[in-house]
Design a protein around this motif. Structure first.
Motif, PDB file in Angstrom:
ATOM      1  N   LEU A  78       0.884  -1.307  -0.461  1.00 42.68           N
ATOM      2  CA  LEU A  78       0.203   0.108   0.254  1.00 42.68           C
ATOM      3  C   LEU A  78       0.572   1.363  -0.221  1.00 42.68           C
ATOM      4  O   LEU A  78       0.243   2.242   0.069  1.00 42.68           O
ATOM      5  N   ASN A  79       1.790   1.132  -0.093  1.00 45.45           N
ATOM      6  CA  ASN A  79       3.475   2.425  -0.062  1.00 45.45           C
ATOM      7  C   ASN A  79       2.947   3.700   1.201  1.00 45.45           C
ATOM      8  O   ASN A  79       2.839   4.077   1.285  1.00 45.45           O
ATOM      9  N   LEU A  80       2.298   2.580   2.461  1.00 41.44           N
ATOM     10  CA  LEU A  80       2.726   3.820   3.525  1.00 41.44           C
ATOM     11  C   LEU A  80       3.352   3.891   4.134  1.00 41.44           C
ATOM     12  O   LEU A  80       3.947   3.046   4.534  1.00 41.44           O
ATOM     13  N   GLY A  81       3.993   5.676   5.013  1.00 42.94           N
ATOM     14  CA  GLY A  81       4.454   5.770   5.532  1.00 42.94           C
ATOM     15  C   GLY A  81       4.609   5.532   6.415  1.00 42.94           C
ATOM     16  O   GLY A  81       2.837   5.468   7.370  1.00 42.94           O
ATOM     17  N   SER A  82       5.066   5.762   8.081  1.00 38.23           N
ATOM     18  CA  SER A  82       4.351   5.605   9.400  1.00 38.23           C
ATOM     19  C   SER A  82       3.570   7.017   9.874  1.00 38.23           C
ATOM     20  O   SER A  82       2.591   6.694  10.131  1.00 38.23           O
ATOM     21  N   LEU A  83       3.891   8.350   8.892  1.00 40.52           N
ATOM     22  CA  LEU A  83       2.433   9.142   9.172  1.00 40.52           C
ATOM     23  C   LEU A  83       1.414   8.971   7.770  1.00 40.52           C
ATOM     24  O   LEU A  83       0.457   9.202   8.986  1.00 40.52           O
ATOM     25  N   GLU A  84       1.426   8.179   7.562  1.00 39.85           N
ATOM     26  CA  GLU A  84      -0.029   8.126   6.906  1.00 39.85           C
ATOM     27  C   GLU A  84      -0.690   6.353   7.707  1.00 39.85           C
ATOM     28  O   GLU A  84      -1.221   6.924   8.008  1.00 39.85           O
TER      29      GLU A  84
END
Length: 94
Positions: A44-50
Motif C-alpha cells: 500500500l506504500n504507506l509511510g509511518s505518517l499515513e
C-alpha cells in the motif's frame, strides 16, 4: 455457535471500515485489491505518517486505543483487523 457468527460480523465490520479509511487516504488504491495479506509499506506504500493517521481514524471509528508498541508490530491489514477485533472484544460486555 452464535458467538462465532458475531465475531465474524465484527471482523467484516472492521474490514469494511478499514477499507473506507484506506481509500480516504489512498484514493488511487482499489479497496477490492486490499486483502488481509496486504502489507502497509510494501503493497500500500504507506509511510509511518499515513499509518498513524489511518490508525487514529480507526481508533476514533471504533472508540478504542491501540498502544504505540502494539501498533509498531502491525505489518499487514490482517494484523490490524485482528488487533481492532481484540480491543473491541475486550471492551464488549460479556
Amino acid at each position: 455457535m452464535g458467538n462465532h457468527a458475531s465475531e465474524q460480523e465484527l471482523i467484516n465490520k472492521v474490514v469494511t471500515k478499514l477499507k473506507e479509511v484506506i481509500k480516504e487516504h489512498l484514493p488511487d488504491v482499489d479497496p477490492d485489491q486490499i486483502s488481509e495479506n496486504s502489507e502497509f509499506e510494501k503493497d500500500l506504500n504507506l509511510g509511518s505518517l499515513e499509518m498513524s493517521t489511518i490508525l487514529m481514524d480507526i481508533e476514533d471509528a471504533f472508540n478504542i486505543r491501540i498502544q504505540e508498541e502494539e501498533f509498531q508490530t502491525l505489518k499487514n491489514v490482517g494484523d490490524l483487523v485482528r488487533t481492532v477485533v481484540k480491543h473491541l472484544s475486550a471492551k464488549a460486555p460479556s
